[in-house]
Structures are given as structure tokens and as C-alpha cells.
Write a protein that holds these residues in place. Structure first.
Motif, PDB file in Angstrom:
ATOM      1  N   ALA A 128       0.826  -1.211   0.000  1.00 54.99           N
ATOM      2  CA  ALA A 128       0.000   0.000   0.000  1.00 54.99           C
ATOM      3  C   ALA A 128       0.866   1.270   0.000  1.00 54.99           C
ATOM      4  N   GLN A 129       2.044   1.160  -0.660  1.00 55.23           N
ATOM      5  CA  GLN A 129       2.967   2.299  -0.691  1.00 55.23           C
ATOM      6  C   GLN A 129       2.284   3.531  -1.270  1.00 55.23           C
ATOM      7  N   GLY A 130       2.358   4.610  -0.539  1.00 54.04           N
ATOM      8  CA  GLY A 130       1.856   5.894  -1.025  1.00 54.04           C
ATOM      9  C   GLY A 130       0.341   6.037  -1.004  1.00 54.04           C
ATOM     10  N   LEU A 131      -0.361   5.054  -0.460  1.00 50.74           N
ATOM     11  CA  LEU A 131      -1.829   5.111  -0.505  1.00 50.74           C
ATOM     12  C   LEU A 131      -2.435   5.741   0.745  1.00 50.74           C
ATOM     13  N   GLY A 132      -1.640   5.990   1.761  1.00 52.47           N
ATOM     14  CA  GLY A 132      -2.163   6.543   3.010  1.00 52.47           C
ATOM     15  C   GLY A 132      -3.233   5.618   3.560  1.00 52.47           C
ATOM     16  N   SER A 133      -4.350   6.230   4.002  1.00 53.74           N
ATOM     17  CA  SER A 133      -5.408   5.363   4.557  1.00 53.74           C
ATOM     18  C   SER A 133      -6.424   4.980   3.478  1.00 53.74           C
ATOM     19  N   ASP A 134      -6.152   5.426   2.266  1.00 53.44           N
ATOM     20  CA  ASP A 134      -7.107   5.218   1.184  1.00 53.44           C
ATOM     21  C   ASP A 134      -6.981   3.802   0.585  1.00 53.44           C
ATOM     22  N   HIS A 135      -7.096   2.800   1.437  1.00 56.20           N
ATOM     23  CA  HIS A 135      -7.032   1.446   0.887  1.00 56.20           C
ATOM     24  C   HIS A 135      -7.616   0.455   1.890  1.00 56.20           C
ATOM     25  N   GLU A 136      -7.986  -0.710   1.395  1.00 53.92           N
ATOM     26  CA  GLU A 136      -8.360  -1.792   2.315  1.00 53.92           C
ATOM     27  C   GLU A 136      -7.604  -3.058   1.926  1.00 53.92           C
ATOM     28  N   LEU A 137      -7.463  -3.940   2.897  1.00 55.08           N
ATOM     29  CA  LEU A 137      -6.700  -5.158   2.657  1.00 55.08           C
ATOM     30  C   LEU A 137      -7.589  -6.376   2.797  1.00 55.08           C
ATOM     31  N   LEU A 138      -7.387  -7.347   1.930  1.00 49.61           N
ATOM     32  CA  LEU A 138      -8.009  -8.657   2.115  1.00 49.61           C
ATOM     33  C   LEU A 138      -6.875  -9.648   2.302  1.00 49.61           C
ATOM     34  N   VAL A 139      -7.008 -10.517   3.294  1.00 49.53           N
ATOM     35  CA  VAL A 139      -5.914 -11.459   3.573  1.00 49.53           C
ATOM     36  C   VAL A 139      -6.464 -12.871   3.701  1.00 49.53           C
ATOM     37  N   ARG A 140      -5.732 -13.809   3.110  1.00 54.48           N
ATOM     38  CA  ARG A 140      -6.033 -15.231   3.329  1.00 54.48           C
ATOM     39  C   ARG A 140      -4.726 -15.893   3.725  1.00 54.48           C
ATOM     40  N   CYS A 141      -4.772 -16.659   4.800  1.00 49.63           N
ATOM     41  CA  CYS A 141      -3.519 -17.233   5.270  1.00 49.63           C
ATOM     42  C   CYS A 141      -3.740 -18.668   5.744  1.00 49.63           C
ATOM     43  N   THR A 142      -2.949 -19.589   5.240  1.00 49.03           N
ATOM     44  CA  THR A 142      -2.960 -20.958   5.755  1.00 49.03           C
ATOM     45  C   THR A 142      -1.568 -21.217   6.294  1.00 49.03           C
ATOM     46  N   LYS A 143      -1.502 -21.377   7.606  1.00 48.66           N
ATOM     47  CA  LYS A 143      -0.205 -21.481   8.281  1.00 48.66           C
ATOM     48  C   LYS A 143       0.705 -22.513   7.599  1.00 48.66           C
ATOM     49  N   GLY A 144       1.914 -22.102   7.346  1.00 47.35           N
ATOM     50  CA  GLY A 144       2.892 -23.019   6.766  1.00 47.35           C
ATOM     51  C   GLY A 144       2.684 -23.291   5.287  1.00 47.35           C
ATOM     52  N   ARG A 145       1.594 -22.768   4.696  1.00 51.49           N
ATOM     53  CA  ARG A 145       1.357 -23.072   3.280  1.00 51.49           C
ATOM     54  C   ARG A 145       1.318 -21.836   2.393  1.00 51.49           C
ATOM     55  N   GLU A 146       0.427 -20.903   2.721  1.00 51.93           N
ATOM     56  CA  GLU A 146       0.331 -19.734   1.845  1.00 51.93           C
ATOM     57  C   GLU A 146      -0.139 -18.503   2.602  1.00 51.93           C
ATOM     58  N   TYR A 147       0.245 -17.368   2.071  1.00 52.03           N
ATOM     59  CA  TYR A 147      -0.216 -16.074   2.585  1.00 52.03           C
ATOM     60  C   TYR A 147      -0.567 -15.246   1.363  1.00 52.03           C
ATOM     61  N   VAL A 148      -1.809 -14.818   1.294  1.00 53.79           N
ATOM     62  CA  VAL A 148      -2.255 -14.029   0.143  1.00 53.79           C
ATOM     63  C   VAL A 148      -2.820 -12.728   0.663  1.00 53.79           C
ATOM     64  N   LYS A 149      -2.292 -11.626   0.190  1.00 53.22           N
ATOM     65  CA  LYS A 149      -2.818 -10.330   0.599  1.00 53.22           C
ATOM     66  C   LYS A 149      -3.116  -9.513  -0.649  1.00 53.22           C
ATOM     67  N   VAL A 150      -4.283  -8.887  -0.626  1.00 56.66           N
ATOM     68  CA  VAL A 150      -4.672  -8.048  -1.749  1.00 56.66           C
ATOM     69  C   VAL A 150      -4.873  -6.625  -1.231  1.00 56.66           C
ATOM     70  N   VAL A 151      -4.342  -5.650  -1.956  1.00 59.04           N
ATOM     71  CA  VAL A 151      -4.551  -4.248  -1.588  1.00 59.04           C
ATOM     72  C   VAL A 151      -5.577  -3.661  -2.559  1.00 59.04           C
ATOM     73  N   LEU A 152      -6.672  -3.140  -2.003  1.00 62.01           N
ATOM     74  CA  LEU A 152      -7.716  -2.545  -2.838  1.00 62.01           C
ATOM     75  C   LEU A 152      -7.793  -1.055  -2.561  1.00 62.01           C
ATOM     76  N   SER A 153      -7.995  -0.275  -3.620  1.00 65.38           N
ATOM     77  CA  SER A 153      -8.195   1.157  -3.433  1.00 65.38           C
ATOM     78  C   SER A 153      -9.360   1.560  -4.329  1.00 65.38           C
ATOM     79  N   GLY A 154     -10.368   2.167  -3.749  1.00 66.58           N
ATOM     80  CA  GLY A 154     -11.567   2.524  -4.522  1.00 66.58           C
ATOM     81  C   GLY A 154     -12.192   1.287  -5.152  1.00 66.58           C
ATOM     82  N   GLY A 155     -12.092   0.145  -4.498  1.00 72.66           N
ATOM     83  CA  GLY A 155     -12.712  -1.090  -4.998  1.00 72.66           C
ATOM     84  C   GLY A 155     -11.874  -1.780  -6.075  1.00 72.66           C
ATOM     85  N   ARG A 156     -10.763  -1.193  -6.461  1.00 73.47           N
ATOM     86  CA  ARG A 156      -9.923  -1.799  -7.507  1.00 73.47           C
ATOM     87  C   ARG A 156      -8.636  -2.355  -6.903  1.00 73.47           C
ATOM     88  N   MET A 157      -8.157  -3.449  -7.490  1.00 70.92           N
ATOM     89  CA  MET A 157      -6.942  -4.054  -6.941  1.00 70.92           C
ATOM     90  C   MET A 157      -5.721  -3.254  -7.396  1.00 70.92           C
TER      91      MET A 157
END
Ligand code: FAD
Length: 476
Positions: A403-432
């Protein structure tokens, strides 16, 4: 002082790292009859091998250190000059050569920022020589302090065995250059877990040479920066002959100290050779301090007598044609700072992917000048993308992944399975606008498309990361 030898070339490239070598290769692709000289301080060059375009912007490749003759055999018209450039009016080398050029590209990389200069207990890791020096020091060490929070620090604390490692970071989370706190949390258990047995194979053969780096004015002419597999083939073992996985208590474990940067290393008090005091008030004795706090662009030989515009980080400013402020002088890789108006989804990071991309694009711009052709900013600068491995996980970073340079203008979605995967999506204005993918997620191409096409994802909400939905199929 050797007698001056003068010669002129159509293209001169300074630096045999990834940026310089890619630049040379692309010059010959663009202008097969080109008259090119590569001037490099080190005896070896870095070659990109096994290049694979994973998706539109994500690429994967290995880097091999090779003798420069390999490049000369491939391009017989290439002249390789093994000497450091000491001045730039024409190009003047330390061994007395003077080389004229029509177009010049500076790809001299960077050198490690040191916490303190000329302290024998503080080392920076940059090239094969400095990695070997560190290995020698480590073999006698019982405790080291690693300062820094970027890729090199991350790899070190994971790879070093048989030695206590104190890791001093100024940020709230470890690996902050690449990750947020969530991703760091996902990775931290890997530090304590048993490491998988390394394949004996070293993907990047190293070549030794009788010729050593030359000292020049208290500064050692550097070789090329190492790449992600820099520790392969180098045993990173301390004096305590225990494997990290066998240890208990403090031996071989890492401490992430949430502090500000250390103030100063204090030599020779008490039983350790050096003590480091941190701004959280704690002091630690150790055998070696590794300064892994980034690089300084290698610009110094080129500045006297010229008026290069420099960026705040000390890099040579380049425009959207990789041109510096000096006519016919281009720059690429760690030495330069991109000063064009960048795409909102791209930012510069001194990484080998960008060194390759910049070297290649600089060559196209240099050739376009000679061929009187127009050239547009390469598509790779539309979207930041980087694929690497940390702690044995595949890691793909896309766009504004933190979320570099986005300030508070963003939301995060996270999915994490311990030891297997970590997926994070940064959305701003509903767009990835960014994503972090750790593990074998297979999501890079789909997410890259979603970022590039800026589709409104509001209707999908959290379903976007629902593991039961085949998202690739969904957005096909
Ligand atoms: P360099 O590779 O530094 O090459 C510079 C060249 O210029 C060298 O050949 C040098 O000899 C020559 N030179 C310098 N000064 C002169 C002079 N005056 N005259 C003539 N020649 C000169 N990136 C990643 O993407 N992923 C990673 O995991 C990663 N890990 C890293 C680990 C380590 C330990 C280090 C040090 C770096 C790492 N990097 C990583 C960064 C990456 O290696 C660099 O961003 C990249 O190699 C920069 O390429 P470059 O061609 O610009 O410079």
C-alpha cells in the motif's frame, strides 16, 4: 602511470552486473553491427540465464557469474576492458585508457551503506568477495548482529547456522521492505523450523581469479551485486558447531529488536570484540556486525567535472528514456533513480529484476537514438512485479503490494494458511492495486490482470479470496 591509450566506440557500457550485461546484449540485438565496449572493474560479469516470462510483467531467471570471455565469444565485436573508470569526460580508466563514445550507459551498481566507515567489525555484503570475507569472519563467530530489514537481512537470519544471531530492525515488523506485519508473522515460524536439506547443486557457478579487487583511494572497486541465491555454495556457519534446528535457548535463534537504528558500534569493551548500542537502550556484544541497511549508488567516479543531476537517494537521475542530465549519457540499474512520472502501479526498488529491465530498455533507447527511431516507455514499468524466494517460499509482489503511497485510502483482504500460503490483496476505490503472494498460490497471472485492467471488484467483496472459488476460472 601507464601511457594513455585512446580509442572511440559507438556505445560504451560501464559495469558488468545485470544491468550492464543486459544492456550490451540488447545493443547487439538492436544494432547487430554495433561497436560496443564494456568497461568493468571486476574480472567477472553477471549473465541472466533461464529467463522465463511468467506473465505479462512477472519474470523469473537465474543469474550466473561468468568470465567475461563468455560474452566476448557470444559477441565477437564486443571489446571488454577490465579496469575501473576513474573519470568521465571521455571515459578514463585506472590503467591509463581513454575511451570516447557516441552513447554511454553507466551501470556501476551500488555499494553497501555501512553503519560506520572503516570499523573492522562492521561488514557489508555486496559481491562475491565481501560474501567470502563475511563467511571467513562468521566461521569464528559465536554471535553476530544483523542490522537492517531488507532482503539481505532476511536471508541472513534464515541461512546462518551455528551462531547466535541478533537481528536489529527499526520497523514494527521484520522484513518490512517487502512485507507487512501479517506476512512477517506468517514467515517467522520458518526461522525456528528445521530447514529443508539444500540441494547440493549451486545454480550459479562461481569463478575464481588471481586478480583481486583493487584498492583505490580507500575504496575497493566493487564486483557486481549478488543475487537472491548469493548464499548458495557458501557455508554460512558460525563457530558453534550446531545446526540451527538442533539448538535450544539462545544459540542460533534470532531476536527481532523493535528499535530505532543502532547509534554506534563501540569497540573493545568487555569480553566481546565489539558492542553495539541500540536506540532502545540495549547493548549487545558480538563478533561481527552486518550492516544490511541498503546500498548507495556508485556514482563517485563520474561526478567530478560533470553536472549530473542527482536524486535524493544519491542516484543519477534518469528520464523516461533512461537518459541522465548529461547529453548521450544513460544510466540503468542500482546506480540510477527513475525520475519520470511513474505509473501509479510502479515504483523503483533496487532489485535484479529492475536492473535487467532497465539495462534492456536503456539499450533500446540508445539504439533508437542512433537508428533515428522513436521508443516508448517499456511495458514492464507499468506495474511493479518481483518474484523471489524467502525462507524457501515462493514470493510474488505486485503493484503497491505494501500500500505504498496510498495513506489510509485502501483496504486489505488477507487469506492465510499457516505453513502453506499467505495471500494479501490491496484494494483502493474497490480496484486491486497490489498483492503479496507467498507460497504456491498460482494467483499471480489472475491478480496481475485484475491490477492491470483496474476492474471494479466491489461486487465480489471478500469472496475474492474465498479458497473454494477458482478465481482463475472466474475471471477468465
Ligand atoms: P551490480 O550488479 O552491482 O553491478 C555493477 C557493476 O559495475 C559491477 O560489475 C562492478 O564491477 C562495476 N563497476 C562499479 N564501479 C565501476 C567503475 N568505477 N568502473 C567500472 N566498473 C565499475 N535483488 C533481488 O532482486 N533479489 C534478491 O534476493 C537480492 N538479493 C541480494 C543479495 C545481496 C547480498 C545483494 C548485495 C544484493 C541483492 N539484490 C537482490 C540486489 C541485486 O543484486 C541488485 O539490485 C542488482 O544486482 C543490481 O545490478 P546492477 O547491474 O545495477 O549493479
Amino acid at each position: 602511470m601507464a601511457a594513455k591509450r585512446e580509442k572511440s566506440f559507438q556505445f560504451v557500457v560501464i559495469g558488468g552486473g545485470i544491468a550492464g550485461v543486459t544492456c550490451v546484449e540488447e545493443l547487439f540485438t538492436q544494432v547487430p553491427s554495433a561497436d560496443v565496449a564494456l568497461v568493468t572493474a571486476g574480472p567477472h560479469i553477471k549473465a541472466v540465464t533461464n529467463f522465463r516470462q511468467v506473465s505479462r510483467t512477472v519474470e523469473e531467471f537465474d543469474v550466473e557469474e561468468r568470465p567475461s570471455r563468455v560474452l566476448q565469444e557470444k559477441f565477437p565485436a564486443l571489446t571488454v576492458i577490465h579496469s575501473a573508470v576513474k573519470a568521465l569526460h571521455s571515459v578514463e580508466t585506472e590503467d591509463g585508457g581513454v575511451f570516447g563514445y557516441e552513447k554511454l550507459c553507466i551501470c556501476s551498481g551500488g555499494r553497501p551503506k555501512l553503519l560506520i566507515q572503516d570499523n573492522p567489525y562492521v561488514v557489508g555484503i555486496r559481491d562475491t568477495d565481501s560474501a567470502q570475507e563475511f563467511q571467513k569472519r562468521l566461521s569464528k563467530a559465536r554471535r553476530i548482529v544483523v542490522v537492517g530489514n531488507g532482503g539481505i537481512a532476511l536471508e541472513l537470519v534464515y541461512e546462518v547456522e551455528g551462531c547466535e544471531v541478533i537481528w536489529a530492525v527499526k520497523d514494527k515488523a521484520v522484513g518490512n521492505t517487502f512485507f507487512d506485519a501479517g506476512a512477517a508473522q506468517f514467515l517467522i515460524p520458518s526461522l525456528e523450523a528445521a530447514k529443508p536439506q539444500e540441494a547440493a547443486l549451486c545454480k550459479r557457478p562461481r569463478y575464481t581469479t588471481e586478480e583481486n579487487s583493487h584498492k583505490h583511494g580507500g575504496w575497493t572497486n566493487p564486483g557486481s551485486a549478488l543475487g537472491p541465491d548469493w548464499h548458495q555454495g557458501i557455508v554460512l556457519r558460525g563457530a558453534e558447531q550446531v545446526r540451527q534446528s538442533d539448538t535450544s535457548g539462545e544459540c542460533g535463534s534470532c531476536y527481532a529488536l523493535h528499535t530505532h537504528l543502532p547509534l554506534f558500534p563501540v569497540s573493545s569493551v568487555g569480553s566481546w570484540p565489539v558492542y553495539i548500542q541500540l536506540t532502545n537502550g540495549k547493548a549487545f556484544g558480538c563478533d561481527v556486525i552486518v550492516s544490511a541497511i541498503g546500498v548507495v549508488p556508485n556514482t563517485h567516479p563520474f561526478l567530478p567535472g560533470n553536472s549530473f543531476a542527482l536524486a535524493e537517494d544519491g542516484g543519477l537521475q534518469v528520464n523516461d528514456h533512461m537518459l541522465t542530465s548529461e547529453p548521450d549519457v544513460y544510466a540503468a540499474g542500482d546506480v540510477c533513480t527513475a525520475c519520470w512520472e511513474a505509473s501509479p502501479l510502479w515504483h523503483q526498488m533496487r532489485l535484479w529484476t529492475q536492473a535487467r529491465q532497465m539495462g534492456c530498455y536503456a539499450a533500446r533507447c540508445m539504439a533508437a537514438g542512433v537508428l533515428s527511431k522513436a521508443v516508448e516507455l517499456d511495458f514492464c514499468f507499468e506495474l511493479f512485479s518481483h518474484q523471489t524466494r524467502f525462507f524457501n517460499y515462493k514470493v510474488v509482489l505486485l503493484g503497491k503490494f505494501n500500500a505504498q503511497g496510498l495513506g489510509s485510502d485502501h483496504e486489505l483482504l488477507v487469506r492465510c494458511t499457516k505453513g502453506r500460503e499467505y495471500v494479501k490483496v490491496v484494494l483502493s476505490g474497490g480496484r486491486m492495486v497490489g498483492a503479496v503472494l507467498i507460497g504456491e498460490t498460482d494467483l499471480e497471472e489472475t491478480f496481475e490482470n485484475l491490477i492491470l485492467n483496474q476492474m471494479d471488484l466491489t461486487p465480489y467483496g471478500e469472496e475474492l479470496l474465498n479458497p473454494n472459488i477458482d478465481i482463475e476460472d472466474y475471471f477468465d
